[in-house]
Design an enzyme around this catalytic site. Sequence first.
Site, mmCIF file in Angstrom:
data_model
loop_
_atom_site.group_PDB
_atom_site.id
_atom_site.type_symbol
_atom_site.label_atom_id
_atom_site.label_comp_id
_atom_site.label_asym_id
_atom_site.label_seq_id
_atom_site.Cartn_x
_atom_site.Cartn_y
_atom_site.Cartn_z
ATOM 1 N N ARG A 1 0.813 -1.224 0.000
ATOM 2 C CA ARG A 1 0.000 0.000 0.000
ATOM 3 C C ARG A 1 0.845 1.272 0.000
ATOM 4 O O ARG A 1 0.397 2.327 0.439
ATOM 5 C CB ARG A 1 -0.987 0.000 1.182
ATOM 6 C CG ARG A 1 -1.940 -1.181 1.161
ATOM 7 C CD ARG A 1 -3.000 -1.075 2.222
ATOM 8 N NE ARG A 1 -3.877 -2.225 2.201
ATOM 9 C CZ ARG A 1 -4.935 -2.381 1.397
ATOM 10 N NH1 ARG A 1 -5.242 -1.422 0.542
ATOM 11 N NH2 ARG A 1 -5.675 -3.476 1.448
ATOM 12 N N LEU A 2 2.053 1.167 -0.500
ATOM 13 C CA LEU A 2 2.924 2.340 -0.635
ATOM 14 C C LEU A 2 2.760 2.925 -2.028
ATOM 15 O O LEU A 2 3.705 3.053 -2.803
ATOM 16 C CB LEU A 2 4.392 1.948 -0.363
ATOM 17 C CG LEU A 2 4.638 1.236 0.966
ATOM 18 C CD1 LEU A 2 6.105 0.867 1.112
ATOM 19 C CD2 LEU A 2 4.193 2.118 2.131
#
Length: 213
Positions: A190-191
């Site tokens: 989720r970066l």
Amino acid sequence: MTDTTSMKHQTPLTSGDFTAADEPFALFEAWLNEATKSEPNDPNAMALATVGPDGLPDVRMVLMKGFDTEGFVFYSHIASQKGRELAANPKAALLFHWKSLRRQVRIRGNVTPVTDTEADAYFATRPKQAQIGAWASKQSQELESRFAFEQAIAKVAARYVIGEVPRPPGWSGWRITPLRIEFWHDRPFRLHDRIEFRRDAAGQKWSKARMYP
């Protein structure tokens, strides 16, 4: 669920491609071209969000039928729910989501009607059955039965059995002129990569900011 991807093999936070773009329209065109090759259905599909008279938001899927540096265009009935809401509050938001590419584009801006010439030109490209349906449909109004709709279609089809079908007076299009365009690309853990292009008014230069995911 546990994310089992090894942190040792994560990709860099900076992708070095789309985040370096200095204006949004060429980047959007490149992403749309890629989506056209990878999306199984309607890569030009976009969610359109408007606001009703009660202040509640409305959202639905529509098809983008054109875009350039002036904005993003779609067509529908003026008397439809979205048409009425845009007439009362000519601002909208769009969302393109290309699941096969793990990408999305968010757009916010002002809305203006297209010209009659533009609406006529696009309507002429539609399949004849779709043109007939535009005459027969009282979009967003209650329909007593499917049979009633089929009867209306049959009446219009009989009227235009020969010759071209003209554009209905209540059918046209809108152009969303963006003030914000955000490009989002999925990243591990989720970066995600996010960049947003901003301007205060149409015709002004864009500024760009990188956003936290």
